[in-house]
Structures are given as C-alpha cells and as structure tokens.
Motif scaffolding. Structure first.
Motif, short mmCIF file in Angstrom:
data_model
loop_
_atom_site.label_atom_id
_atom_site.label_comp_id
_atom_site.label_asym_id
_atom_site.label_seq_id
_atom_site.Cartn_x
_atom_site.Cartn_y
_atom_site.Cartn_z
N PRO A 13 -8.89 -22.66 17.80
CA PRO A 13 -9.32 -21.42 18.44
C PRO A 13 -10.45 -20.72 17.70
O PRO A 13 -11.07 -19.82 18.24
N VAL A 14 -10.74 -21.14 16.47
CA VAL A 14 -11.81 -20.52 15.68
C VAL A 14 -13.11 -21.31 15.81
O VAL A 14 -14.15 -20.76 16.16
N ARG A 26 2.59 -20.29 7.22
CA ARG A 26 4.01 -20.63 7.03
C ARG A 26 4.92 -19.66 7.77
O ARG A 26 6.01 -20.02 8.18
N ARG A 27 4.48 -18.42 7.94
CA ARG A 27 5.30 -17.40 8.60
C ARG A 27 5.22 -17.45 10.12
O ARG A 27 5.99 -16.79 10.80
N CYS A 28 4.29 -18.20 10.68
CA CYS A 28 4.12 -18.27 12.14
C CYS A 28 5.25 -19.08 12.78
O CYS A 28 5.72 -20.05 12.20
N THR A 29 5.64 -18.67 13.95
CA THR A 29 6.72 -19.37 14.66
C THR A 29 6.21 -20.18 15.84
O THR A 29 6.98 -20.90 16.46
N HIS A 30 4.94 -20.08 16.17
CA HIS A 30 4.37 -20.82 17.29
C HIS A 30 4.01 -22.24 16.87
O HIS A 30 3.86 -22.54 15.69
N ALA A 31 3.86 -23.12 17.85
CA ALA A 31 3.51 -24.52 17.57
C ALA A 31 2.00 -24.71 17.46
O ALA A 31 1.55 -25.69 16.88
N TYR A 52 -5.46 -13.78 4.77
CA TYR A 52 -5.98 -14.25 6.04
C TYR A 52 -5.15 -13.68 7.18
O TYR A 52 -4.08 -13.13 6.97
N ARG A 53 -5.66 -13.82 8.40
CA ARG A 53 -4.93 -13.40 9.59
C ARG A 53 -4.93 -14.56 10.59
O ARG A 53 -5.97 -15.14 10.88
N CYS A 54 -3.76 -14.90 11.11
CA CYS A 54 -3.63 -15.99 12.06
C CYS A 54 -4.45 -15.69 13.32
O CYS A 54 -4.32 -14.61 13.89
N PRO A 55 -5.30 -16.63 13.76
CA PRO A 55 -6.10 -16.39 14.95
C PRO A 55 -5.30 -16.47 16.25
O PRO A 55 -5.78 -16.09 17.31
N CYS A 57 -1.61 -15.45 16.50
CA CYS A 57 -0.64 -14.36 16.64
C CYS A 57 -0.96 -13.14 15.77
O CYS A 57 -0.21 -12.18 15.76
N SER A 58 -2.04 -13.18 15.02
CA SER A 58 -2.51 -12.07 14.16
C SER A 58 -1.60 -11.76 12.98
O SER A 58 -1.71 -10.70 12.37
N THR A 59 -0.70 -12.66 12.64
CA THR A 59 0.16 -12.46 11.48
C THR A 59 -0.65 -12.63 10.20
O THR A 59 -1.35 -13.62 10.05
N PRO A 60 -0.56 -11.66 9.26
CA PRO A 60 -1.26 -11.85 7.98
C PRO A 60 -0.55 -12.93 7.16
O PRO A 60 0.67 -13.06 7.21
N PHE A 61 -1.33 -13.69 6.39
CA PHE A 61 -0.73 -14.74 5.56
C PHE A 61 -1.62 -15.02 4.35
O PHE A 61 -2.78 -14.66 4.31
N VAL A 62 -1.02 -15.68 3.35
CA VAL A 62 -1.76 -16.09 2.16
C VAL A 62 -1.67 -17.59 1.93
O VAL A 62 -2.40 -18.14 1.13
#
Length: 82
Positions: A13-14, A26-31, A52-55, A57-62
């Motif tokens: 998507p990016v 790692r925190r995302c629950t989508h496939a 970073y931010r997931c493109p 679901c917008s969840t922040p992550f490292v």
C-alpha cells in the motif's frame, strides 16, 4: 460474528508495487502486509527514529514481523489460524 477469511492484496500500500519483502507490525491483527523496504516512508514525524505507523490500520509500532516471501503461504497460514 467471526470472520473466516480476509482478502489481501499482493501489492504494497506504500510503494504500490508487488510485495517483495512482506512484513507487518507485530501488534497488528490484520493479514495484510506492506513491504519492509517502505519503512522509511512510515516514520512518525517528530518521533523516535524507530517509530513507525502501520499504513493499513495506523497502529504505531517499533518492530516488524517478517513474513514468508510467498504471499500465498501467508494467506494459507492466516486461514488455518482462524
């Protein structure tokens, strides 16, 4: 209600190109996944260099989770987990 399947794209998507090195937070629950080569574009402005931010679901992550290179295997594993 339980979802038994999730349709995912083989494109990032990016970068809008086919996934070469699929990963997700790692925190995302989508496939769905994005290409790890796009991490620089996902940095949170003004945040830590590793924030970073997931493109999707917008969840922040490292930290990202590398996924199998073959997206079909990734989909099959996700379906078995459900």
């Amino acid at each position: 209600m339980q979802v038994t399947g999730e349709l995912i794209s083989l494109g990032c998507p990016v970068t809008l190109r086919r996934l070469q090195q699929p990963c997700r937070a790692r925190r995302c629950t989508h496939a769905a996944a994005f290409c790890s080569t796009a991490l620089a574009a996902l940095r949170i402005p003004g945040g830590d260099q590793r924030s970073y931010r997931c493109p999707i679901c917008s969840t922040p992550f490292v930290q990202v989770q590398q996924l199998p290179a073959a997206p079909r295997r990734m989909v099959a594993r996700r379906r078995r987990a459900l």
